[in-house]
Write a protein that holds these residues in place. Structure first.
Motif, PDB file in Angstrom:
ATOM      1  N   LEU A  61      29.077 -31.736 112.348  1.00 26.05           N
ATOM      2  CA  LEU A  61      28.951 -30.655 113.104  1.00 26.05           C
ATOM      3  C   LEU A  61      27.827 -29.760 112.726  1.00 26.05           C
ATOM      4  O   LEU A  61      26.993 -29.448 113.514  1.00 26.05           O
ATOM      5  CB  LEU A  61      29.879 -29.669 112.183  1.00 26.05           C
ATOM      6  CG  LEU A  61      29.965 -28.263 112.608  1.00 26.05           C
ATOM      7  CD1 LEU A  61      30.413 -28.136 114.016  1.00 26.05           C
ATOM      8  CD2 LEU A  61      31.078 -27.505 111.850  1.00 26.05           C
ATOM      9  N   SER A  62      26.653 -30.185 111.694  1.00 30.01           N
ATOM     10  CA  SER A  62      25.643 -29.621 111.571  1.00 30.01           C
ATOM     11  C   SER A  62      24.524 -30.472 112.557  1.00 30.01           C
ATOM     12  O   SER A  62      23.789 -29.666 112.867  1.00 30.01           O
ATOM     13  CB  SER A  62      25.115 -29.777 110.069  1.00 30.01           C
ATOM     14  OG  SER A  62      24.964 -31.141 109.636  1.00 30.01           O
ATOM     15  N   LEU A  71      35.647 -34.470 112.113  1.00 32.62           N
ATOM     16  CA  LEU A  71      34.606 -33.513 112.315  1.00 32.62           C
ATOM     17  C   LEU A  71      34.294 -32.759 111.103  1.00 32.62           C
ATOM     18  O   LEU A  71      34.915 -31.774 110.421  1.00 32.62           O
ATOM     19  CB  LEU A  71      35.028 -32.418 113.218  1.00 32.62           C
ATOM     20  CG  LEU A  71      33.766 -31.295 113.581  1.00 32.62           C
ATOM     21  CD1 LEU A  71      32.540 -31.836 114.455  1.00 32.62           C
ATOM     22  CD2 LEU A  71      34.458 -30.349 114.566  1.00 32.62           C
ATOM     23  N   ALA A 127      28.820 -30.063 122.527  1.00 33.99           N
ATOM     24  CA  ALA A 127      28.598 -29.222 121.602  1.00 33.99           C
ATOM     25  C   ALA A 127      27.260 -28.813 121.705  1.00 33.99           C
ATOM     26  O   ALA A 127      26.865 -27.555 121.076  1.00 33.99           O
ATOM     27  CB  ALA A 127      28.658 -30.216 120.312  1.00 33.99           C
ATOM     28  N   TRP A 161      31.301 -31.662 107.933  1.00 33.94           N
ATOM     29  CA  TRP A 161      30.029 -30.624 108.154  1.00 33.94           C
ATOM     30  C   TRP A 161      28.940 -31.503 108.387  1.00 33.94           C
ATOM     31  O   TRP A 161      27.797 -30.737 108.986  1.00 33.94           O
ATOM     32  CB  TRP A 161      29.889 -30.101 106.471  1.00 33.94           C
ATOM     33  CG  TRP A 161      29.204 -30.922 105.505  1.00 33.94           C
ATOM     34  CD1 TRP A 161      29.871 -32.023 104.755  1.00 33.94           C
ATOM     35  CD2 TRP A 161      28.022 -31.514 105.512  1.00 33.94           C
ATOM     36  NE1 TRP A 161      29.156 -32.787 103.998  1.00 33.94           N
ATOM     37  CE2 TRP A 161      27.983 -32.497 104.335  1.00 33.94           C
ATOM     38  CE3 TRP A 161      26.738 -31.132 106.047  1.00 33.94           C
ATOM     39  CZ2 TRP A 161      26.606 -33.141 103.910  1.00 33.94           C
ATOM     40  CZ3 TRP A 161      25.461 -31.496 105.448  1.00 33.94           C
ATOM     41  CH2 TRP A 161      25.502 -32.643 104.630  1.00 33.94           C
TER      42      TRP A 161
END
Length: 310
Positions: free
Chosen positions: A74-75, A69, A195, A71
């Motif tokens: 995640l973005s 995980l 998410a 950036w």
């Protein structure tokens, strides 16, 4: 074929939204219903999806390791939640300015086209001939359905409303492509959709202090909120994302044109609406386009030409 059926089932659930709101209590507003819908639905979506993701991970102990995980993924996950949160105010802006028929037509009709173009730009892979033909037929059906409208009525167009509807379509196109990139990078589909649920719920919760929630004090309001949240968000998006794992983003977006088909049928059978001959022709063409796309999607999805760095 199962991914196709999963996305079509999600579209059917999406299509109950308008009828549910029409049968709901007085005093509701698009913003208040939208915010409550996403807080309940996003939370439920996260709980269901993360539970399924853990079970899926235990069954795949010998499979490839889970991607890290960083950036970038995640973005993309946060982006899907943000797009889900902004979709509804843009959609309702279009329907408020131009009416439900035209607003829905532009939003849902533009989504598969924008999803296909965005996927083309990201992957440098042109959509298949079946997708082009099916999307053209389905979009034509949606246009005829919207502009045909109810018998004996007419609707004007407003530029700001049109921009809102196109923005809603673009939001959905971004969701489909962002999730497709996460899936291609090795992320479990249930983790991806979970998410999105968390992100959309947190963003929408920030709007609750600024909307009128008096309608939630009635039993009809509670039923409406639970159905719109759990049925049309939690369950629907689990089905959609699972189906997306076996389809291209363009194909999945086109299959969701089953939403206006469902909404129109419910409008006729439940709300007693009457459609013009032009709108009925649109329904038939839309159904044929979806059938063509389902037939052309029987084979497994081609391997993706890119992967998100994990």
């Amino acid at each position: 074929m199962l991914p196709v059926l999963a996305v079509l089932a999600a579209a059917l659930l999406f299509g109950t939204t308008g009828t549910s709101q029409a049968l709901g209590p007085e005093g509701t507003t698009p913003l208040s219903v939208g915010a409550v819908r996403l807080v309940i639905g996003g939370t439920g979506l996260a709980l269901i999806a993360f539970t399924l993701a853990r079970r899926h991970a235990r069954r795949r102990m010998d499979a490839a390791p889970r991607p890290r995980l960083t950036w970038r993924p995640l973005s993309l996950m946060v982006l899907t939640g943000l797009c889900l949160a902004v979709y509804q105010p843009l959609f309702f802006l279009g329907t408020d300015r131009n009416g439900v028929a035209i607003g829905t037509v532009v939003a849902l009709g533009s989504a598969p086209v924008l999803a296909g173009l965005l996927e083309w730009a990201l992957t440098r892979r042109a959509p298949s001939g079946v997708w082009v033909a099916a999307t053209a037929a389905a979009t034509l059906g949606v246009v005829l359905l919207g502009f045909g409208g109810a018998a004996g009525t007419s609707t004007g167009t407003d530029p700001i409303g049109l921009l809102g509807s196109v923005g809603a379509g673009a939001s959905f196109a971004v969701i489909a492509n962002a999730q497709r990139r996460l899936l291609d990078a090795g992320w479990d589909p249930f983790t991806v959709v979970g998410a999105m649920g968390v992100s959309s719920a947190v963003i929408s919760a920030c709007a609750l202090p600024f909307v009128d929630l008096a309608w939630l004090q009635t039993s009809a309001g509670v039923v409406l909120a639970l159905w719109l949240g759990l049925g049309t968000i939690s369950v629907a998006y689990v089905l959609f994302t699972w189906g997306l794992s076996g389809l291209t983003a363009a194909t999945a977006a086109t299959l969701t044109l089953g939403e206006p088909l469902t909404a129109s049928i419910l409008g006729i059978t439940v709300l007693g609406e009457r459609l013009s001959v032009l709108a009925i022709v649109g329904l038939v063409i839309l159904a044929l386009g979806l059938a063509l796309l389902a037939w052309g999607s029987r084979s497994p999805r081609d391997p993706a030409p890119f992967a998100v760095e994990g």
